[in-house]
Design a protein around this motif. Structure first.
Motif, PDB file in Angstrom:
ATOM      1  N   THR A  61       2.658   5.751 -12.190  1.00 41.57           N
ATOM      2  CA  THR A  61       2.180   6.886 -12.989  1.00 41.57           C
ATOM      3  C   THR A  61       1.215   7.719 -12.172  1.00 41.57           C
ATOM      4  O   THR A  61       0.770   7.300 -11.084  1.00 41.57           O
ATOM      5  CB  THR A  61       1.456   6.386 -14.257  1.00 41.57           C
ATOM      6  OG1 THR A  61       0.285   5.663 -13.850  1.00 41.57           O
ATOM      7  CG2 THR A  61       2.344   5.489 -15.105  1.00 41.57           C
ATOM      8  N   LEU A  62       0.862   8.884 -12.716  1.00 40.79           N
ATOM      9  CA  LEU A  62      -0.104   9.748 -12.046  1.00 40.79           C
ATOM     10  C   LEU A  62      -1.440   9.039 -11.861  1.00 40.79           C
ATOM     11  O   LEU A  62      -2.101   9.175 -10.832  1.00 40.79           O
ATOM     12  CB  LEU A  62      -0.300  11.041 -12.850  1.00 40.79           C
ATOM     13  CG  LEU A  62      -1.262  12.067 -12.275  1.00 40.79           C
ATOM     14  CD1 LEU A  62      -0.821  12.515 -10.886  1.00 40.79           C
ATOM     15  CD2 LEU A  62      -1.364  13.263 -13.195  1.00 40.79           C
ATOM     16  N   ALA A  63      -1.827   8.249 -12.834  1.00 41.11           N
ATOM     17  CA  ALA A  63      -3.088   7.512 -12.748  1.00 41.11           C
ATOM     18  C   ALA A  63      -3.092   6.523 -11.577  1.00 41.11           C
ATOM     19  O   ALA A  63      -4.139   6.235 -11.007  1.00 41.11           O
ATOM     20  CB  ALA A  63      -3.351   6.783 -14.055  1.00 41.11           C
ATOM     21  N   ASP A  64      -1.924   6.022 -11.208  1.00 41.09           N
ATOM     22  CA  ASP A  64      -1.833   5.110 -10.059  1.00 41.09           C
ATOM     23  C   ASP A  64      -2.040   5.860  -8.739  1.00 41.09           C
ATOM     24  O   ASP A  64      -2.474   5.281  -7.758  1.00 41.09           O
ATOM     25  CB  ASP A  64      -0.463   4.436 -10.014  1.00 41.09           C
ATOM     26  CG  ASP A  64      -0.220   3.526 -11.206  1.00 41.09           C
ATOM     27  OD1 ASP A  64      -1.187   2.899 -11.684  1.00 41.09           O
ATOM     28  OD2 ASP A  64       0.933   3.462 -11.668  1.00 41.09           O
ATOM     29  N   LEU A  65      -1.721   7.129  -8.739  1.00 45.10           N
ATOM     30  CA  LEU A  65      -1.754   7.895  -7.492  1.00 45.10           C
ATOM     31  C   LEU A  65      -3.022   8.717  -7.316  1.00 45.10           C
ATOM     32  O   LEU A  65      -3.343   9.124  -6.211  1.00 45.10           O
ATOM     33  CB  LEU A  65      -0.549   8.850  -7.451  1.00 45.10           C
ATOM     34  CG  LEU A  65       0.823   8.180  -7.542  1.00 45.10           C
ATOM     35  CD1 LEU A  65       1.893   9.244  -7.637  1.00 45.10           C
ATOM     36  CD2 LEU A  65       1.063   7.287  -6.344  1.00 45.10           C
ATOM     37  N   ALA A  66      -3.728   8.990  -8.403  1.00 39.30           N
ATOM     38  CA  ALA A  66      -4.882   9.883  -8.345  1.00 39.30           C
ATOM     39  C   ALA A  66      -6.152   9.148  -8.757  1.00 39.30           C
ATOM     40  O   ALA A  66      -6.121   8.215  -9.542  1.00 39.30           O
ATOM     41  CB  ALA A  66      -4.645  11.068  -9.275  1.00 39.30           C
ATOM     42  N   LYS A  85       4.164  -1.853  -7.635  1.00 45.65           N
ATOM     43  CA  LYS A  85       4.993  -1.585  -8.811  1.00 45.65           C
ATOM     44  C   LYS A  85       6.321  -0.987  -8.372  1.00 45.65           C
ATOM     45  O   LYS A  85       6.389  -0.290  -7.356  1.00 45.65           O
ATOM     46  CB  LYS A  85       4.323  -0.531  -9.711  1.00 45.65           C
ATOM     47  CG  LYS A  85       3.115  -0.987 -10.442  1.00 45.65           C
ATOM     48  CD  LYS A  85       2.639   0.163 -11.341  1.00 45.65           C
ATOM     49  CE  LYS A  85       1.436  -0.234 -12.143  1.00 45.65           C
ATOM     50  NZ  LYS A  85       0.981   0.849 -13.029  1.00 45.65           N
ATOM     51  N   PRO A  86       7.343  -1.186  -9.169  1.00 47.12           N
ATOM     52  CA  PRO A  86       8.597  -0.461  -8.893  1.00 47.12           C
ATOM     53  C   PRO A  86       8.349   1.040  -9.070  1.00 47.12           C
ATOM     54  O   PRO A  86       7.523   1.455  -9.881  1.00 47.12           O
ATOM     55  CB  PRO A  86       9.557  -0.974  -9.968  1.00 47.12           C
ATOM     56  CG  PRO A  86       8.944  -2.226 -10.495  1.00 47.12           C
ATOM     57  CD  PRO A  86       7.478  -2.126 -10.261  1.00 47.12           C
ATOM     58  N   LEU A  87       9.044   1.844  -8.328  1.00 42.82           N
ATOM     59  CA  LEU A  87       8.825   3.284  -8.320  1.00 42.82           C
ATOM     60  C   LEU A  87       8.891   3.898  -9.711  1.00 42.82           C
ATOM     61  O   LEU A  87       8.092   4.766 -10.053  1.00 42.82           O
ATOM     62  CB  LEU A  87       9.842   3.964  -7.399  1.00 42.82           C
ATOM     63  CG  LEU A  87       9.644   5.453  -7.157  1.00 42.82           C
ATOM     64  CD1 LEU A  87       8.264   5.740  -6.592  1.00 42.82           C
ATOM     65  CD2 LEU A  87      10.711   5.992  -6.222  1.00 42.82           C
ATOM     66  N   GLU A  88       9.809   3.470 -10.543  1.00 44.73           N
ATOM     67  CA  GLU A  88       9.940   4.071 -11.877  1.00 44.73           C
ATOM     68  C   GLU A  88       8.764   3.748 -12.797  1.00 44.73           C
ATOM     69  O   GLU A  88       8.583   4.369 -13.831  1.00 44.73           O
ATOM     70  CB  GLU A  88      11.261   3.671 -12.550  1.00 44.73           C
ATOM     71  CG  GLU A  88      11.479   2.190 -12.744  1.00 44.73           C
ATOM     72  CD  GLU A  88      12.107   1.496 -11.527  1.00 44.73           C
ATOM     73  OE1 GLU A  88      12.257   0.273 -11.594  1.00 44.73           O
ATOM     74  OE2 GLU A  88      12.432   2.167 -10.535  1.00 44.73           O
TER      75      GLU A  88
END
Length: 77
Positions: free
Chosen positions: A10-15, A4-7
């Motif tokens: 979301t937090l759900a993508d990282l955690a 995904k583009p950085l903007e």
């Protein structure tokens, strides 16, 4: 899957789900902040006390030095 583009990340993508469950609540954060404020207040009081002691010692040393100088110059009665 394309990244995904950085903007759009979301937090759900990282955690993970477990990571999200373990996030601190607002009440827990308020408690921690209160505890930190108390510790900081205690540390400031301790430092101020030590500075006061240093100041008193410095004044005492200044008086002693003044008496020694006066004595060496024959000024003392």
């Amino acid at each position: 899957m394309a990244p995904k583009p950085l903007e759009q990340v979301t937090l759900a993508d990282l955690a993970t789900k477990d990571d999200l469950k373990n996030l601190a609540t607002k009440e827990e954060l308020k408690y921690e902040i209160g505890s930190l404020r108390q510790e900081l207040g205690s540390a400031v009081n301790l430092i101020m006390g030590e500075l006061g002691k240093m100041s008193a010692r410095q004044e005492e040393m200044a008086g002693t030095l003044a008496r020694l100088v006066a004595k060496s110059e024959g000024v003392t009665p």
